[in-house]
Design a protein around this motif. Structure first.
Motif, PDB file in Angstrom:
ATOM      1  N   ASN A  87       1.043  -1.275  -0.239  1.00 26.15           N
ATOM      2  CA  ASN A  87      -0.332   0.085   0.291  1.00 26.15           C
ATOM      3  C   ASN A  87       1.165   1.428  -0.059  1.00 26.15           C
ATOM      4  O   ASN A  87       1.487   1.524   0.536  1.00 26.15           O
ATOM      5  CB  ASN A  87      -0.902   0.283   1.453  1.00 26.15           C
ATOM      6  N   LEU A  88       1.163   1.997  -1.179  1.00 21.02           N
ATOM      7  CA  LEU A  88       2.304   3.874  -1.328  1.00 21.02           C
ATOM      8  C   LEU A  88       1.214   3.896  -0.784  1.00 21.02           C
ATOM      9  O   LEU A  88       2.479   5.208  -0.264  1.00 21.02           O
ATOM     10  CB  LEU A  88       1.915   3.457  -3.255  1.00 21.02           C
ATOM     11  N   ILE A  89       0.107   4.228  -0.075  1.00 20.62           N
ATOM     12  CA  ILE A  89      -0.629   5.370   0.328  1.00 20.62           C
ATOM     13  C   ILE A  89      -0.251   5.052   1.674  1.00 20.62           C
ATOM     14  O   ILE A  89       0.455   6.378   1.929  1.00 20.62           O
ATOM     15  CB  ILE A  89      -2.016   5.686  -0.197  1.00 20.62           C
ATOM     16  N   MET A 139     -12.349  12.631   4.509  1.00 22.12           N
ATOM     17  CA  MET A 139     -11.197  13.173   3.358  1.00 22.12           C
ATOM     18  C   MET A 139     -11.877  14.330   4.176  1.00 22.12           C
ATOM     19  O   MET A 139     -10.973  15.385   2.905  1.00 22.12           O
ATOM     20  CB  MET A 139     -11.231  12.567   2.602  1.00 22.12           C
ATOM     21  N   ASN A 140     -12.384  14.857   4.757  1.00 17.85           N
ATOM     22  CA  ASN A 140     -13.240  16.506   5.113  1.00 17.85           C
ATOM     23  C   ASN A 140     -12.882  17.353   6.125  1.00 17.85           C
ATOM     24  O   ASN A 140     -13.034  16.471   7.142  1.00 17.85           O
ATOM     25  CB  ASN A 140     -14.521  15.752   4.359  1.00 17.85           C
ATOM     26  N   VAL A 200      -5.312  19.782  -0.448  1.00 19.35           N
ATOM     27  CA  VAL A 200      -5.555  18.250  -0.277  1.00 19.35           C
ATOM     28  C   VAL A 200      -4.073  17.324  -0.808  1.00 19.35           C
ATOM     29  O   VAL A 200      -5.006  16.312  -0.655  1.00 19.35           O
ATOM     30  CB  VAL A 200      -5.841  18.426  -2.597  1.00 19.35           C
ATOM     31  N   TYR A 201      -3.247  18.031  -1.005  1.00 22.68           N
ATOM     32  CA  TYR A 201      -1.941  17.115  -1.020  1.00 22.68           C
ATOM     33  C   TYR A 201      -1.896  16.643   0.496  1.00 22.68           C
ATOM     34  O   TYR A 201      -0.911  15.473   0.579  1.00 22.68           O
ATOM     35  CB  TYR A 201      -0.324  18.091  -1.197  1.00 22.68           C
ATOM     36  N   SER A 258      -4.005  11.769   5.533  1.00 22.79           N
ATOM     37  CA  SER A 258      -5.429  11.284   5.687  1.00 22.79           C
ATOM     38  C   SER A 258      -6.353   9.804   4.874  1.00 22.79           C
ATOM     39  O   SER A 258      -6.372   9.255   5.050  1.00 22.79           O
ATOM     40  CB  SER A 258      -6.930  12.741   5.592  1.00 22.79           C
ATOM     41  N   ALA A 259      -5.236  10.217   3.493  1.00 21.46           N
ATOM     42  CA  ALA A 259      -6.163   9.166   2.561  1.00 21.46           C
ATOM     43  C   ALA A 259      -6.026   7.790   3.489  1.00 21.46           C
ATOM     44  O   ALA A 259      -4.877   7.152   3.886  1.00 21.46           O
ATOM     45  CB  ALA A 259      -6.241   8.990   1.413  1.00 21.46           C
ATOM     46  N   GLN A 260      -6.636   6.372   3.008  1.00 20.29           N
ATOM     47  CA  GLN A 260      -6.098   5.455   3.165  1.00 20.29           C
ATOM     48  C   GLN A 260      -6.100   4.539   1.287  1.00 20.29           C
ATOM     49  O   GLN A 260      -6.797   5.391   0.946  1.00 20.29           O
ATOM     50  CB  GLN A 260      -7.361   4.659   4.161  1.00 20.29           C
TER      51      GLN A 260
END
Ligand SMILES: [Zn+2]
Length: 429
Positions: free
Chosen positions: A306-308, A372-373, A378-379, A385-387
């Motif tokens: 998982n690169l994120i 995400m809010n 955005v970066y 924050s993202a999965q």
């Protein structure tokens, strides 16, 4: 000609940090991006495959610059051992028993995992890369594949790489690399030959350098110098493009030296943390002009592809180790997985950006999730924050491989079951 229109979407081009299209569209024709514009698409819609990007952010597909993809089969196997014992007692004996069908099964498992977390290209080093190439074709993923030269059989192994290069040299998705495993597992003669063959065929080199202190000691005892210097002496870097995994134990002289070459250091923070190998001097390398990319390493030392998640760790670890909250910002970290990675593989003019004329490797991240809010930065949302599971849609080489979380190119259930059967079968072999 196939045409895809992604519309109503926020677009991160990765051309410049402030170049964000707040609402626009991307038109893809065959394998290439043909238009990237703000606002509404007003052209002909007939024959277009439409992807509504509402609530999503489009960014270039992520590039995992160092992995051993079939090692998904070894996920969790031999947990808790230090690197050398883990390799000698668990990993290498298991790998001795693998055949090409096992490797194909493991590669497909890894490819599902990568697609579902936004990776569209990967740089691999593993045995029987022909089976992995076949998996790339079936999954429609972009692979940079190198069969390792290791130990005493390197002559035969380099011939296999040359044959594989001949087979795939005109392929759209499969690219072949020369992969000398490392300066501590090969003779000086083998390293020299790797450099020569790479130059002759104009193929990038994929190698591990200075991963652990054990390696530094082995090299110091044998050559009285550092792993990076041994590679330089062997002519690995000279007129070659080198993708070097780890570079954890580079000293200042090593960094100055590699900065003069077409050299990429691949940072693998989770693997380096899990195996207690150390912390790569990433900030220092970037400041000295070294290109730095990011990888997961094999799933057996991570334990996922998982690169994120890897980007999050990458930035946090640099902030902590440099005692500096500004170190490796979200945007800089995203560059490791996009533009810097494209440069690593020699495709900076075709990959790693959403730009007219570039290859259509694009992912959509779902900003409709609570974590995400608000989308203030955005970066920051993407990197911190993202999965991995927030990746909604994935396009590789102009083909949709996942749409609205559904895999289109692969049968997920069947591939997972097959990989589990292979693991049990190999253990009992
Ligand atoms: Zn590795």
């Amino acid at each position: 000609m196939s045409k895809i229109l992604i519309e109503n979407v926020k677009i991160i081009t990765m051309e410049k940090q402030d170049e964000i299209i707040s609402r626009g569209y991307v038109l893809i024709e065959d394998s290439l991006i043909n238009l990237v514009e703000e606002g509404e698409y007003t052209g002909e819609r007939e024959g277009l495959e439409i992807i509504d990007g509402k609530g999503c952010v489009a960014l270039p597909g992520l590039i995992n610059c160092h992995t051993h993809i079939p090692m998904t089969l070894l996920r969790g196997y031999g947990e808790g051992l230090p690197l050398m014992r883990w390799l000698n007692e668990k990993i290498w004996p298991f790998e001795m028993k693998l055949n090409s069908e096992d490797i194909y099964a493991g590669a497909l498992l890894g490819m599902i995992e990568m697609v579902k977390s936004g990776t569209t290209s990967f740089v691999d080093m593993y045995f029987m890369e022909d089976a992995i190439a076949k998996a790339c074709k079936n999954a429609n993923l972009r692979g940079f594949l190198g069969s390792p030269m290791i130990g005493d059989f390197w002559k035969q192994q380099i011939d296999e790489s040359i044959a594989l290069f001949g087979k795939y040299k005109d392929d759209e998705l499969v690219n072949v690399l020369i992969a000398p495993h490392s300066p501590y597992t090969l003779s000086m003669e083998a390293l020299k030959q790797a450099g020569e063959v790479a130059r002759k065929y104009n193929i990038p080199i994929h190698i591990h350098i200075a991963e652990t202190m054990d390696e530094v000691k082995i090299i110091s005892d044998k050559y009285n110098t550092t792993p990076a210097k041994v590679c330089e002496e062997a002519g690995i870097f000279e007129n070659n493009r080198t993708i070097a995994a780890h570079c954890v134990h580079f000293n200042d002289e090593d960094i100055d030296m590699v900065s003069k070459y077409d050299f990429t250091a691949v940072y693998n923070p989770q693997s380096n943390m899990k195996l207690a190998s150390g912390i790569a001097p990433v900030v220092k390398m970037i400041n000295k002009g070294v290109n730095v990319a990011i990888g997961t390493d094999g799933a057996s030392s991570n334990n996922n592809l998982n690169l994120i998640e890897e980007m999050q760790t990458a930035s946090y670890l640099q902030k902590l180790s440099n005692n500096d909250a500004t170190a490796l910002s979200a945007y800089e970290t995203l560059k490791l997985a996009t533009v810097n990675a494209a440069k690593a593989v020699g495709m900076e003019d075709r990959l790693g950006k959403i730009k007219k004329g570039y290859l259509a490797d694009i992912i959509l991240i779902d900003f409709g999730k609570p974590h995400m809010n608000p989308p203030t930065d955005v970066y920051s949302n993407i990197v911190f924050s993202a999965q991995g599971g927030d990746v909604r849609t994935v396009i590789v080489n102009g083909k949709v491989v996942m749409k609205d979380y559904i895999l289109l190119s692969l049968d997920e259930k069947e591939i997972i079951e097959r990989a589990n059967r292979v693991f049990v079968d190999v253990i009992n072999r």
